[in-house]
Design an enzyme around this catalytic site. Structure first.
Site, PDB file in Angstrom:
ATOM      1  CD  GLU A  37      28.918  42.009  44.127  1.00  0.00           C
ATOM      2  OE1 GLU A  37      28.417  42.227  45.252  1.00  0.00           O
ATOM      3  OE2 GLU A  37      29.657  41.041  43.880  1.00  0.00           O
ATOM      4  NE  ARG A 263      41.207  36.444  38.472  1.00  0.00           N
ATOM      5  CZ  ARG A 263      40.498  36.942  39.484  1.00  0.00           C
ATOM      6  NH1 ARG A 263      39.736  36.152  40.216  1.00  0.00           N
ATOM      7  NH2 ARG A 263      40.541  38.232  39.748  1.00  0.00           N
ATOM      8  CE  LYS A 273      35.027  44.267  41.709  1.00  0.00           C
ATOM      9  NZ  LYS A 273      33.571  44.205  41.496  1.00  0.00           N
TER      10      LYS A 273
END
Length: 563
Positions: A37, A263, A273
């Site tokens: 994104e 992850r 983020k």
């Protein structure tokens, strides 16, 4: 770039799935994708996903798409999209064809939504977000059907088209899938897949005031692009049934396989983020590319090599188990790749003036030195000497500890690539700080061992006459604790992660470096002998002017010593 030139291929469960799919003929080749994104800069966790998706495409002679998930216009920007593309290229990868965007498929996604309404599998809902949470239930309590769930197909189509036309205010209505409000998987409890949001979009402008949700957009985008293996991190495992449900209930000729892996979590860093954005917007770092940030652009500016980041990703491994890596593993991978590739020069960062009392102009000589002891192709440079030189303050001790092999009062040491010198006098200021050493050199020791005695120590130095002054930024870890965003207070609440910022994460000093670096281009990496790896700053270094160096990593793990 080929993965054959960087790290060896290591088998993992995803490769086993691909091998089986190719062997059985399920797929003739593979197509993967990296779908960020554009709402922030990429970080080290994204780097692992990049290396996985693009690396698999390379190894299996397949394709990897870059597709931006641009369904959240309020948080997205062209700056972020451009930075992501630059980061991927810098890491050594190239996506297949043109950059793709979820917004490329907005018309098709809308058409599928109308098809789902016609099939009685979607409805327009007027519950508020708070009411929807209450109706949804939780893991111990089944959900309740929305009072709007049984609207007719005609009414739902009319309302959805009016949503698209902008007749209703933001947040007043949503389009939801009609799945199962009693499902133990909360993601299947009639999830929202369109919402009203008036926000200017970086690509479609103001064409749309309704935007599709990620879970709906992502699977259809994968299918449109004929992705074979849709690789995502483990938090999306519970979303896979929804991914499959959507593709099973729209008319589309491809059904990619979603596969989840753990992850990468990095100790002494944050990779949220939102938290990284806080650091930037609150001025706690200089920007997304601050060399202390775990962003790809920050690591690049710090001097980390693409090869080092790819090696770190390989060492993270691919599995479904927890993947928490110490910062030293990242630094070790970077250090390992720089050892062979970075030319070596001498620099002094905390100088003491040394006057060579028996220096003889025209007699006292200099030597050439290689830029790398194992790479003669790097060439060599002259290492000039002068009546005044600088050595690092930590290389002198008036009262040396046991085993000391550097310079001391009355003692001898060899200057790297030069003479053996002896300290004859120590000069101090009124506060007792050493300001100068007066030393004599042994003229018979240029390139030769002294006769009749052994000198063990070798220290680095620079000529005061020939060296150039440089700004040197000594970067360290940004946080002082392993998990800065997971520390709880006495009441069990999470403590603000920003209070664990390392006050010593940046120290700026004036140093002296060999003149051969004067014209180095930005992003030129060096090893400063006996100190560490440094890079000319990407933005502030000016070739031919005053150099600006960033410390990339020390020669050894200093944090392990502290521990």
């Amino acid at each position: 770039m080929s993965s054959d030139n960087t790290t060896p291929v290591t088998s993992n469960f995803i490769r086993s799935i691909i091998d089986d799919d190719l062997a059985t003929g399920k797929h003739k080749g593979i197509i993967t994708r990296f779908p960020p994104e554009p709402n922030g800069y990429l970080h080290i966790g994204h780097a692992k996903s990049i290396c996985l998706n693009f690396g698999l495409a390379e190894d299996y002679q397949g394709k990897c798409n870059l597709r931006f998930d641009d369904t959240n216009p309020e948080k997205e920007s062209v700056e972020y999209a451009e930075s992501i593309q630059a980061d991927i290229k810098w890491l050594g990868y190239q996506w297949d064809g043109e950059v793709k965007w979820a917004s490329d498929y907005f018309d098709r996604l809308y058409a599928f939504a109308e098809d789902l309404i016609r099939a009685g599998k979607a409805f327009v809902c007027e519950l508020t977000a708070e009411q929807m949470r209450e109706y949804r239930g939780d893991f111990s309590r089944p959900g309740q059907n929305s009072p709007y769930r049984e609207r007719s197909v005609e009414e739902n189509l009319d309302l959805f088209r009016r949503m698209k036309a902008g007749e209703f205010p933001d947040g007043s209505r949503t389009l939801r899938l009609k799945i199962d409000m009693s499902s133990p998987n909360l993601n299947l409890r009639d999830p929202v897949f369109y919402r009203i949001r008036r926000a200017h979009h970086i690509r479609t402008g103001d064409k749309w005031c309704i935007y599709p949700m990620y879970d709906y957009t992502h699977c259809i985008s994968d299918a449109v692009e004929h992705i074979t293996h849709s690789l995502c991190t483990l938090e999306f495992e519970a979303h896979r049934p929804l991914y499959d449900w959507v593709l099973d209930n729209v008319e589309i000729d491809c059904h990619p396989q979603q596969i989840e892996f753990s992850r990468a979590e990095l100790l002494y860093a944050v990779t949220s983020k939102r938290k990284l954005n806080q650091l930037v917007t609150e001025g706690l770092v200089s920007g997304w590319d601050d060399p202390r940030m775990p962003t790809v652009s920050g690591m690049r500016r710090r001097g980390y090599s693409p090869e080092g980041i790819r090696l770190f990703a390989q060492r993270c491994g691919i599995s479904k188990s927890e993947n928490v890596m110490d910062y030293s593993v990242l630094e070790g991978a970077v250090r390992e790749t720089l050892e062979a590739g970075a030319p070596r020069v001498m620099a002094v960062l905390d100088p003491i003036k040394v006057t060579l009392t028996n220096f003889e102009p025209g007699v006292t000589g200099s030597r050439a030195a290689p830029f790398h002891p194992h790479h003669p192709e790097f060439g060599e440079r002259e290492v000039p000497i002068a009546p005044v030189i600088y050595i690092d303050r930590e290389d002198f001790a008036e009262v040396p500890p046991a085993g000391w092999q550097r310079l001391t009062a009355g003692g001898e040491v060899r200057l790297r690539y030069s003479y053996v010198i002896k300290c004859d006098e120590v000069i101090k200021d009124a506060e007792g700080r050493i300001t100068e050493l007066k030393c004599s050199l042994d003229p018979a020791t240029l390139g030769q061992n002294p006769v009749g005695r052994k000198v063990k120590g070798v220290i680095h130095w620079v000529s005061a006459e020939h060296a150039i002054e440089a700004e040197v930024r000594l970067y360290d870890r940004l946080f002082t604790v392993e998990r800065p965003d997971a520390v709880r207070g006495e009441g069990g609440e999470y403590v603000d992660f920003k209070q664990f910022i390392n006050p010593n994460s940046l120290k700026v000093v004036t140093g002296y470096v060999e003149a051969c670096v004067r014209d180095a281009a930005p992003e030129t990496r060096y090893q400063f002998e006996r100190i560490g790896y440094f890079v000319t700053d990407r933005d502030d270094h000016l070739p031919g002017g005053k150099p600006v160096f960033n410390r990339t990593v020390g020669l050894k793990d200093s944090w392990a010593k502290q521990g």
